[in-house]
Design a protein around this motif. Sequence first.
Motif, short mmCIF file in Angstrom:
data_model
loop_
_atom_site.label_atom_id
_atom_site.label_comp_id
_atom_site.label_asym_id
_atom_site.label_seq_id
_atom_site.Cartn_x
_atom_site.Cartn_y
_atom_site.Cartn_z
N ALA A 76 0.62 -1.14 0.08
CA ALA A 76 0.04 0.11 0.01
C ALA A 76 0.97 1.30 -0.07
O ALA A 76 1.84 1.37 0.85
N GLN A 77 0.74 2.22 -0.74
CA GLN A 77 1.30 3.41 -0.96
C GLN A 77 0.81 4.51 -0.02
O GLN A 77 1.05 5.69 -0.16
N ARG A 78 -0.29 4.22 0.31
CA ARG A 78 -1.15 5.29 1.33
C ARG A 78 -1.98 4.47 2.22
O ARG A 78 -2.54 3.31 1.90
N ASP A 79 -2.35 5.21 3.22
CA ASP A 79 -3.48 4.63 4.13
C ASP A 79 -4.91 4.64 3.59
O ASP A 79 -5.09 5.74 2.66
N GLY A 80 -5.57 3.75 3.89
CA GLY A 80 -7.06 3.50 3.29
C GLY A 80 -8.06 3.14 4.40
O GLY A 80 -7.65 2.14 5.12
N ARG A 81 -9.39 3.74 4.28
CA ARG A 81 -10.28 3.18 5.00
C ARG A 81 -11.18 2.30 4.09
O ARG A 81 -11.15 2.28 2.80
N MET A 82 -12.17 1.43 4.46
CA MET A 82 -13.05 0.46 4.18
C MET A 82 -13.49 1.46 2.69
O MET A 82 -14.19 2.54 2.97
N GLY A 83 -13.40 0.82 1.36
CA GLY A 83 -14.10 1.61 0.27
C GLY A 83 -13.20 2.79 -0.34
O GLY A 83 -13.50 3.28 -1.48
N ASP A 84 -12.07 3.26 0.17
CA ASP A 84 -11.15 3.94 -0.20
C ASP A 84 -10.35 3.49 -1.44
O ASP A 84 -9.89 2.51 -1.58
N LYS A 95 4.72 0.56 -11.63
CA LYS A 95 3.63 1.56 -11.91
C LYS A 95 2.64 1.09 -10.80
O LYS A 95 2.03 -0.21 -10.67
N PRO A 96 2.10 1.79 -9.91
CA PRO A 96 1.13 1.43 -8.87
C PRO A 96 -0.17 1.09 -9.68
O PRO A 96 -0.35 1.72 -10.64
N LEU A 97 -0.99 0.42 -8.96
CA LEU A 97 -2.46 0.09 -9.24
C LEU A 97 -3.24 0.82 -8.59
O LEU A 97 -3.05 1.10 -7.49
N SER A 98 -4.57 1.25 -9.12
CA SER A 98 -5.43 1.95 -8.31
C SER A 98 -6.40 0.82 -7.83
O SER A 98 -7.09 0.12 -8.45
N CYS A 99 -6.27 0.70 -6.58
CA CYS A 99 -7.24 -0.55 -5.96
C CYS A 99 -8.06 0.24 -4.82
O CYS A 99 -8.11 1.09 -4.22
N THR A 100 -9.09 -0.49 -4.61
CA THR A 100 -10.37 -0.12 -3.55
C THR A 100 -9.96 -1.10 -2.40
O THR A 100 -9.98 -2.43 -2.29
N VAL A 101 -10.04 -0.58 -1.07
CA VAL A 101 -10.05 -1.16 0.20
C VAL A 101 -10.99 -2.03 0.39
O VAL A 101 -12.14 -1.29 0.28
N ALA A 102 -10.92 -3.26 0.54
CA ALA A 102 -12.16 -4.10 0.56
C ALA A 102 -12.16 -5.06 2.03
O ALA A 102 -12.89 -5.66 2.22
N GLY A 103 -10.95 -4.91 2.64
CA GLY A 103 -10.90 -5.30 4.18
C GLY A 103 -9.55 -5.32 4.43
O GLY A 103 -8.65 -4.58 4.04
N ILE A 104 -9.32 -5.95 5.89
CA ILE A 104 -7.95 -5.72 6.37
C ILE A 104 -7.05 -6.65 5.40
O ILE A 104 -7.15 -7.68 5.13
N SER A 105 -5.85 -5.94 4.82
CA SER A 105 -4.81 -6.43 3.92
C SER A 105 -5.50 -7.07 2.77
O SER A 105 -4.90 -7.86 2.06
N LYS A 106 -6.63 -6.47 2.45
CA LYS A 106 -7.38 -6.79 1.23
C LYS A 106 -7.60 -5.78 0.30
O LYS A 106 -8.47 -4.93 0.65
N VAL A 107 -7.17 -5.62 -0.91
CA VAL A 107 -7.70 -4.60 -1.99
C VAL A 107 -8.12 -5.32 -3.26
O VAL A 107 -7.87 -6.52 -3.76
N ILE A 108 -9.15 -4.67 -3.97
CA ILE A 108 -9.51 -5.25 -5.39
C ILE A 108 -9.63 -4.14 -6.05
O ILE A 108 -9.58 -3.14 -6.01
N ILE A 109 -9.57 -4.57 -7.50
CA ILE A 109 -9.48 -3.87 -8.59
C ILE A 109 -10.75 -4.01 -9.29
O ILE A 109 -11.16 -5.29 -9.63
N GLU A 110 -11.47 -3.21 -9.60
CA GLU A 110 -12.86 -3.19 -10.05
C GLU A 110 -12.83 -2.93 -11.52
O GLU A 110 -11.87 -2.22 -12.05
#
Length: 110
Positions: A76-84, A95-110
């Motif tokens: 993670a390149q930045r702090d995030g809250r659920m849905g950020d 190159k960083p990916l743009s991901c949505t925070v989906a849980g503790i230690s979990k991000v998703i790409i939509e």
Amino acid sequence: ISEEDLKVVDDESTMYNNDLLKVTTDLIGKESKFVIRAGMPVKMSDVDLPRIIKRGDLVDIVVTRGGITVKSQGVAQRDGRMGDLIPVLQTGKRKPLSCTVAGISKVIIE
């Protein structure tokens, strides 16, 4: 914010202010945006969801398309809250990916 941190007070100064939180369950588990002194009323704008991913955390990146799920890891390149939406640097990539925070230690790409 935990239940022990809270005390409900009904008086004339808080009775007619609709922005003030009057139910403690709306606050439990939230994070204050700044120091709130004891005895001060709390508004919804004073709190936010807790940051569940911190900058530098190792996270699982999950992508699901057409019934197929691909998982990878990144940092993670930045702090995030659920849905950020946060930037995540995939392991071995530049190159960083743009991901949505989906849980503790979990991000998703939509």
